[in-house]
Scaffold this motif. Structure first.
Motif, PDB file in Angstrom:
ATOM      1  N   ILE A 270      54.112  39.002  41.751  1.00  0.00           N
ATOM      2  CA  ILE A 270      53.104  39.972  41.335  1.00  0.00           C
ATOM      3  C   ILE A 270      53.471  41.361  41.830  1.00  0.00           C
ATOM      4  O   ILE A 270      54.422  41.533  42.594  1.00  0.00           O
ATOM      5  CB  ILE A 270      51.691  39.575  41.816  1.00  0.00           C
ATOM      6  N   ALA A 271      52.725  42.352  41.359  1.00  0.00           N
ATOM      7  CA  ALA A 271      53.078  43.754  41.594  1.00  0.00           C
ATOM      8  C   ALA A 271      52.190  44.408  42.649  1.00  0.00           C
ATOM      9  O   ALA A 271      51.044  43.999  42.873  1.00  0.00           O
ATOM     10  CB  ALA A 271      52.981  44.541  40.287  1.00  0.00           C
ATOM     11  N   VAL A 272      52.746  45.434  43.256  1.00  0.00           N
ATOM     12  CA  VAL A 272      51.998  46.337  44.131  1.00  0.00           C
ATOM     13  C   VAL A 272      52.170  47.753  43.590  1.00  0.00           C
ATOM     14  O   VAL A 272      53.298  48.241  43.446  1.00  0.00           O
ATOM     15  CB  VAL A 272      52.492  46.269  45.587  1.00  0.00           C
ATOM     16  N   ALA A 273      51.060  48.403  43.259  1.00  0.00           N
ATOM     17  CA  ALA A 273      51.094  49.774  42.765  1.00  0.00           C
ATOM     18  C   ALA A 273      51.291  50.743  43.924  1.00  0.00           C
ATOM     19  O   ALA A 273      50.821  50.504  45.042  1.00  0.00           O
ATOM     20  CB  ALA A 273      49.812  50.101  42.018  1.00  0.00           C
TER      21      ALA A 273
ATOM     22  N   ASP B  98      56.725  43.184  43.404  1.00  0.00           N
ATOM     23  CA  ASP B  98      57.386  44.158  42.545  1.00  0.00           C
ATOM     24  C   ASP B  98      56.690  45.515  42.671  1.00  0.00           C
ATOM     25  O   ASP B  98      55.498  45.625  42.377  1.00  0.00           O
ATOM     26  CB  ASP B  98      57.355  43.716  41.082  1.00  0.00           C
ATOM     27  N   PRO B  99      57.412  46.555  43.089  1.00  0.00           N
ATOM     28  CA  PRO B  99      56.796  47.877  43.193  1.00  0.00           C
ATOM     29  C   PRO B  99      56.593  48.512  41.821  1.00  0.00           C
ATOM     30  O   PRO B  99      57.482  48.477  40.973  1.00  0.00           O
ATOM     31  CB  PRO B  99      57.810  48.674  44.019  1.00  0.00           C
ATOM     32  N   VAL B 100      55.406  49.078  41.604  1.00  0.00           N
ATOM     33  CA  VAL B 100      55.100  49.806  40.376  1.00  0.00           C
ATOM     34  C   VAL B 100      54.670  51.207  40.793  1.00  0.00           C
ATOM     35  O   VAL B 100      53.561  51.406  41.301  1.00  0.00           O
ATOM     36  CB  VAL B 100      53.989  49.116  39.559  1.00  0.00           C
ATOM     37  N   VAL B 101      55.554  52.174  40.608  1.00  0.00           N
ATOM     38  CA  VAL B 101      55.272  53.548  41.002  1.00  0.00           C
ATOM     39  C   VAL B 101      54.453  54.216  39.897  1.00  0.00           C
ATOM     40  O   VAL B 101      54.882  54.267  38.745  1.00  0.00           O
ATOM     41  CB  VAL B 101      56.574  54.326  41.260  1.00  0.00           C
ATOM     42  N   THR B 102      53.277  54.703  40.262  1.00  0.00           N
ATOM     43  CA  THR B 102      52.343  55.249  39.269  1.00  0.00           C
ATOM     44  C   THR B 102      52.378  56.764  39.164  1.00  0.00           C
ATOM     45  O   THR B 102      51.825  57.317  38.214  1.00  0.00           O
ATOM     46  CB  THR B 102      50.901  54.817  39.594  1.00  0.00           C
TER      47      THR B 102
ATOM     48  N   GLY C 270      42.266  43.990  42.838  1.00  0.00           N
ATOM     49  CA  GLY C 270      41.990  42.567  43.006  1.00  0.00           C
ATOM     50  C   GLY C 270      42.682  41.662  42.009  1.00  0.00           C
ATOM     51  O   GLY C 270      42.562  40.443  42.093  1.00  0.00           O
ATOM     52  N   ALA C 271      43.422  42.250  41.064  1.00  0.00           N
ATOM     53  CA  ALA C 271      44.099  41.446  40.045  1.00  0.00           C
ATOM     54  C   ALA C 271      45.473  41.008  40.547  1.00  0.00           C
ATOM     55  O   ALA C 271      46.213  41.794  41.128  1.00  0.00           O
ATOM     56  CB  ALA C 271      44.256  42.253  38.760  1.00  0.00           C
ATOM     57  N   ASP C 272      45.803  39.734  40.311  1.00  0.00           N
ATOM     58  CA  ASP C 272      47.141  39.233  40.639  1.00  0.00           C
ATOM     59  C   ASP C 272      48.021  39.451  39.414  1.00  0.00           C
ATOM     60  O   ASP C 272      48.358  38.533  38.674  1.00  0.00           O
ATOM     61  CB  ASP C 272      47.079  37.757  41.018  1.00  0.00           C
ATOM     62  N   ALA C 273      48.409  40.696  39.178  1.00  0.00           N
ATOM     63  CA  ALA C 273      49.109  41.095  37.956  1.00  0.00           C
ATOM     64  C   ALA C 273      50.601  41.231  38.214  1.00  0.00           C
ATOM     65  O   ALA C 273      51.021  41.673  39.296  1.00  0.00           O
ATOM     66  CB  ALA C 273      48.557  42.424  37.449  1.00  0.00           C
ATOM     67  N   ASP C 274      51.408  40.857  37.209  1.00  0.00           N
ATOM     68  CA  ASP C 274      52.840  41.120  37.330  1.00  0.00           C
ATOM     69  C   ASP C 274      53.091  42.588  37.014  1.00  0.00           C
ATOM     70  O   ASP C 274      52.156  43.339  36.690  1.00  0.00           O
ATOM     71  CB  ASP C 274      53.661  40.186  36.442  1.00  0.00           C
TER      72      ASP C 274
ATOM     73  N   GLU D  82      51.953  43.816  33.530  1.00  0.00           N
ATOM     74  CA  GLU D  82      50.488  43.858  33.432  1.00  0.00           C
ATOM     75  C   GLU D  82      49.922  45.000  34.261  1.00  0.00           C
ATOM     76  O   GLU D  82      48.994  45.683  33.828  1.00  0.00           O
ATOM     77  CB  GLU D  82      49.910  42.525  33.909  1.00  0.00           C
ATOM     78  N   ALA D  83      50.467  45.208  35.456  1.00  0.00           N
ATOM     79  CA  ALA D  83      49.980  46.282  36.328  1.00  0.00           C
ATOM     80  C   ALA D  83      50.183  47.644  35.678  1.00  0.00           C
ATOM     81  O   ALA D  83      49.289  48.498  35.709  1.00  0.00           O
ATOM     82  CB  ALA D  83      50.681  46.218  37.680  1.00  0.00           C
TER      83      ALA D  83
END
Length: 210
Positions: free
Chosen positions: A133-136, A158-162, A179-183, A186-187
């Motif tokens: 899953i991802a971390v924003a 997985d890092p998702v840079v916003t 709270g979402a366990d998103a890949d 999805e994130a």
């Protein structure tokens, strides 16, 4: 220029702080945890410092000691815990921007705040695992963001840079990603459609009225 985080200080010994610390230790990172702002020597000497104390106590953070540090803001505003705090419930700004304003000189990056304690404890996976899953992440300092992205990856997400720190608004409490366990895919989609959600519309109206 960014660098790999080899030592991690954690300010806050609650569930999130302990979970991040355990993941970091498992990844071979030296970890120092302080339960309060009164015991921060080892914490502020680390390559990065994770803030995992109740957000309502951010003014107790050792601002001068954190100047120049890469600071990972994992805190959230909860009125049940923090009380009514207009400074933390302002839809025209993100809470991480409020924290950064109190920590002049700190290189603040928002990360880890939108995952549950359970996700931090149980859902870390190796790179390439289809269940990862991802971390924003959001931040204004490019090198600090890159370092924190490397930390997120090392800890099993997985890092998702916003974008800049202001974009942290898109994964605060009340948003779709929170709270979402998103890949990662999805994130990114959740972050991109923020302005079409109820929370996004509230923020847009508040900002338009400034």
């Amino acid at each position: 220029m960014s660098s790999r985080i080899q030592t991690l200080g954690i300010l806050g010994a609650g569930r999130v702080g302990k979970a991040v610390g355990a993941l970091a230790a498992r990844a071979g990172i030296d970890v120092a945890i302080a339960g309060s702002a009164d015991a921060v020597d080892a914490v502020v000497a680390a390559d990065a410092v994770v803030l995992a104390v109740p957000l309502g106590r951010y003014r107790s953070l050792p601002a001068e000691r954190l100047a120049g540090c890469v600071v990972v803001d994992a805190m959230n505003y909860w009125w049940e815990l923090d009380g009514a705090r207009p400074d933390l419930d302002d839809p025209t700004t993100s809470t991480s921007e409020t924290v950064a304003a109190f920590l002049p000189g700190a290189r603040v990056v928002k990360a880890f705040n939108h995952l549950s304690g359970y996700a931090l404890e149980e859902l870390a996976r190796r790179a390439g695992n289809p269940e990862r899953i991802a971390v924003a992440i959001a931040g204004d300092d490019g090198a600090a963001v890159e370092s924190v992205a490397g930390l997120v990856d090392a800890l099993g997400f997985d890092p998702v840079v916003t974008g800049p720190l202001a974009e942290g608004m898109r994964f605060e409490p009340g948003t779709e990603l929170f709270g979402a366990d998103a890949d990662a895919q999805e994130a990114r989609a959740m972050v991109e459609r923020f302005w079409t959600t109820q929370r996004g519309r509230v923020v847009a109206r508040a900002r338009a009225a400034r």
